[in-house]
Design a protein around this motif. Structure first.
Motif, short mmCIF file in Angstrom:
data_model
loop_
_atom_site.label_atom_id
_atom_site.label_comp_id
_atom_site.label_asym_id
_atom_site.label_seq_id
_atom_site.Cartn_x
_atom_site.Cartn_y
_atom_site.Cartn_z
N VAL A 16 0.86 -1.19 0.00
CA VAL A 16 0.00 0.00 0.00
C VAL A 16 0.89 1.24 0.00
O VAL A 16 1.71 1.41 0.90
CB VAL A 16 -0.91 0.03 1.25
N LEU A 17 0.74 2.07 -1.03
CA LEU A 17 1.50 3.33 -1.05
C LEU A 17 0.86 4.28 -0.05
O LEU A 17 -0.32 4.61 -0.15
CB LEU A 17 1.49 3.93 -2.46
N LEU A 18 1.64 4.68 0.94
CA LEU A 18 1.11 5.48 2.05
C LEU A 18 1.88 6.79 2.17
O LEU A 18 3.05 6.80 2.56
CB LEU A 18 1.26 4.67 3.36
N SER A 19 1.23 7.88 1.81
CA SER A 19 1.92 9.18 1.90
C SER A 19 1.71 9.80 3.28
O SER A 19 2.50 10.62 3.71
CB SER A 19 1.40 10.14 0.83
N GLY A 20 0.62 9.42 3.91
CA GLY A 20 0.29 10.06 5.18
C GLY A 20 -0.82 11.09 5.02
O GLY A 20 -1.22 11.73 5.98
N GLY A 21 -1.31 11.24 3.78
CA GLY A 21 -2.44 12.14 3.53
C GLY A 21 -3.76 11.42 3.77
O GLY A 21 -3.78 10.23 4.11
N MET A 22 -4.85 12.14 3.57
CA MET A 22 -6.18 11.56 3.80
C MET A 22 -6.46 10.42 2.84
O MET A 22 -7.07 9.41 3.22
CB MET A 22 -7.26 12.62 3.56
N ASP A 23 -6.06 10.59 1.58
CA ASP A 23 -6.43 9.61 0.57
C ASP A 23 -5.71 8.29 0.80
O ASP A 23 -6.32 7.22 0.80
CB ASP A 23 -6.12 10.15 -0.83
N ALA A 75 6.46 -5.78 -4.15
CA ALA A 75 5.43 -6.82 -4.28
C ALA A 75 6.05 -8.08 -4.87
O ALA A 75 5.87 -9.18 -4.34
CB ALA A 75 4.28 -6.32 -5.15
N GLU A 76 6.80 -7.93 -5.96
CA GLU A 76 7.37 -9.12 -6.58
C GLU A 76 8.33 -9.84 -5.63
O GLU A 76 8.35 -11.06 -5.54
CB GLU A 76 8.08 -8.80 -7.91
N THR A 77 9.11 -9.06 -4.89
CA THR A 77 10.06 -9.65 -3.95
C THR A 77 9.37 -10.51 -2.90
O THR A 77 9.87 -11.56 -2.52
CB THR A 77 10.89 -8.54 -3.27
N MET A 78 8.19 -10.07 -2.46
CA MET A 78 7.50 -10.83 -1.40
C MET A 78 6.44 -11.78 -1.95
O MET A 78 5.75 -12.46 -1.18
CB MET A 78 6.89 -9.90 -0.36
N GLY A 79 6.30 -11.84 -3.28
CA GLY A 79 5.31 -12.75 -3.88
C GLY A 79 3.88 -12.24 -3.82
O GLY A 79 2.93 -13.00 -3.92
N ALA A 80 3.73 -10.91 -3.71
CA ALA A 80 2.39 -10.31 -3.70
C ALA A 80 2.03 -9.80 -5.10
O ALA A 80 2.92 -9.52 -5.91
CB ALA A 80 2.34 -9.15 -2.71
N PHE A 81 0.73 -9.70 -5.37
CA PHE A 81 0.27 -9.22 -6.68
C PHE A 81 -0.66 -8.03 -6.56
O PHE A 81 -1.16 -7.55 -7.55
CB PHE A 81 -0.44 -10.36 -7.43
N ASP A 82 -0.89 -7.59 -5.34
CA ASP A 82 -1.86 -6.51 -5.12
C ASP A 82 -1.16 -5.25 -4.61
O ASP A 82 -0.40 -5.31 -3.64
CB ASP A 82 -2.93 -6.99 -4.14
N ILE A 83 -1.45 -4.16 -5.29
CA ILE A 83 -0.86 -2.87 -4.93
C ILE A 83 -2.00 -1.87 -4.78
O ILE A 83 -2.88 -1.79 -5.65
CB ILE A 83 0.13 -2.40 -6.02
N TYR A 84 -1.99 -1.14 -3.69
CA TYR A 84 -3.02 -0.12 -3.44
C TYR A 84 -2.42 1.27 -3.58
O TYR A 84 -1.34 1.54 -3.06
CB TYR A 84 -3.60 -0.27 -2.03
N ILE A 85 -3.15 2.14 -4.26
CA ILE A 85 -2.72 3.53 -4.41
C ILE A 85 -3.94 4.44 -4.26
O ILE A 85 -5.03 4.13 -4.75
CB ILE A 85 -1.98 3.76 -5.76
N GLY A 86 -3.74 5.54 -3.56
CA GLY A 86 -4.87 6.41 -3.20
C GLY A 86 -5.19 7.50 -4.19
O GLY A 86 -5.54 8.61 -3.78
N VAL A 87 -5.08 7.21 -5.48
CA VAL A 87 -5.39 8.26 -6.46
C VAL A 87 -6.89 8.38 -6.64
O VAL A 87 -7.64 7.43 -6.42
CB VAL A 87 -4.73 7.97 -7.84
N ASN A 88 -7.32 9.57 -7.04
CA ASN A 88 -8.71 9.70 -7.48
C ASN A 88 -8.76 10.68 -8.64
O ASN A 88 -7.95 11.59 -8.74
CB ASN A 88 -9.67 10.04 -6.34
N CYS A 89 -9.69 10.44 -9.53
CA CYS A 89 -9.69 11.20 -10.79
C CYS A 89 -10.73 12.31 -10.78
O CYS A 89 -10.95 12.95 -11.79
CB CYS A 89 -9.87 10.27 -11.99
#
Lengths: 236, 236
Positions: A11-18, A117-131
């Motif tokens: 999970v990409l975590l900036s520390g913002g609300m999103d 993700a690839e290093t740990m064998g994960a395939f799911d990535i979360y990002i808090g963008v909104n359009c």
């Protein structure tokens, strides 16, 4: 602590609300979450402190902060000495690509998340963008995210060997700022931990006038709730 | 010195034979070249010194070294404490994804090149990948590079506003190591400036036994020329 039975997500975590609400969504979806914060030389370094508070509050499996000094390239008000715009009207904020756009930022961030993700064998990535609120950022659009997913499956050993397909989750993609706050509150997010301002004081007080503060304040105002973070001028 | 009349290109320059020949190709194609070296915590740090020698020899417009410590994620013999394989047979080298594969490395590198390119208004990025000798790396294949190009046009302000289309140039894509050396020599590359070994001595002498050294030595041998770099054991 990692739970070996659960599926893992970065999970990409900036520390913002999103991104904080996004982390809450990933946890609600049942993922064992690995938070990735990018210290890219942004002016709003209080975001980094916020990411630590949020990661701790949610007891994530682990939290890495990656140093990436994008100031080497310049080109954005967030990473170079260009002035952060203040007190722009809603129509100015909503149109065109803002000066706070950092070239290829989400592509770089997602690439780093992909590596982890690839290093740990994960395939799911979360990002808090909104359009919606950030319609001016090209790398916050669904067609961009789909293109990044396709590229990821071709880029990685895990993808090529067919162990899985990468998925970029952007649960806030079609939410307005008010919807994000409402959803965050449902999920138990404590917004006092988050940081949004592009141009805070040294002590971390928000300016109240940059685009990010204006969008945040307007959203809290719309749902009739006081923003729990502290601003320089609280006389309004 | 930048030549304002020329088109600009960002060239990923590791300091190895491939990226050096790629830089020579970009110059031969008439581009004003901006070399980008990524210091990603690789064991073979003599590559970084080689990139400085090469950039100077070609008088590039500018040369930036970007720090990116991929050791935070681990997962490769090049960036963690996993042993670099030695003296593998040709069939072992040519098959499967090698342990020296760094997860999502080219995606991260190309993303950084994309950020710099967009900042300077360039649309051309050169990368020295080839899909013959390194068939095991998923991010060295033409379909991957095309996917990255498509994603780039959607990721950037420059792409979305239609100012141009990004192009990932991989002029060595279908060349064997011997073809690369021949082409480099035609273009005036001084291979004594380059560095290839994954596991050199502190003084920068090549080991002669890792996959990279073996491929390099075999290629020089095939064209009947002595490799101008120095090896630990020169008795063979």
């Amino acid at each position: 602590m990692q739970d070996l039975k659960k599926k893992h997500a970065v999970v990409l975590l900036s520390g913002g609300m999103d991104s904080t609400t996004t982390l809450a969504e990933a946890i609600a979806a049942g993922f064992d979450c690995h938070a990735l914060t990018i210290d890219y030389g942004q002016r709003h370094r209080h975001e980094l402190l916020a990411s630590n508070r949020v990661a701790e509050a949610f007891s994530v499996s682990d939290h890495k902060t990656f140093n990436l000094d994008l100031r080497l390239f310049g080109g954005s008000a967030l990473t170079s000495e260009i002035e952060v715009p203040k007190d722009r009207s809603e129509s100015e904020i909503g149109h065109g690509i803002p000066i706070t756009y950092v070239p290829a930022r989400n592509t770089i961030f997602l690439s780093l998340a992909l590596a982890w993700a690839e290093t740990m064998g994960a395939f799911d990535i979360y990002i808090g963008v909104n359009c919606l609120d950030y319609s001016g950022y090209p790398d916050c659009r669904p067609e961009y995210l789909r293109a990044f997913e396709s590229m990821s499956d071709l880029a990685t050993a895990a993808g090529v060997e067919g162990r899985g397909k990468f998925r970029i989750h952007a649960p806030l993609l079609h939410l307005s700022k008010t919807d994000i706050i409402r959803r965050g509150l449902e999920l138990g997010v404590d917004f006092s931990l988050t940081h949004t301002c592009y141009d805070p004081t040294l002590e971390g007080l928000s300016c109240g006038h940059c685009d990010a503060c204006q969008l945040r304040l307007a959203a809290f105002d719309e749902i009739g709730m006081a923003d729990p973070v502290r601003y320089v001028c609280e006389t309004t």
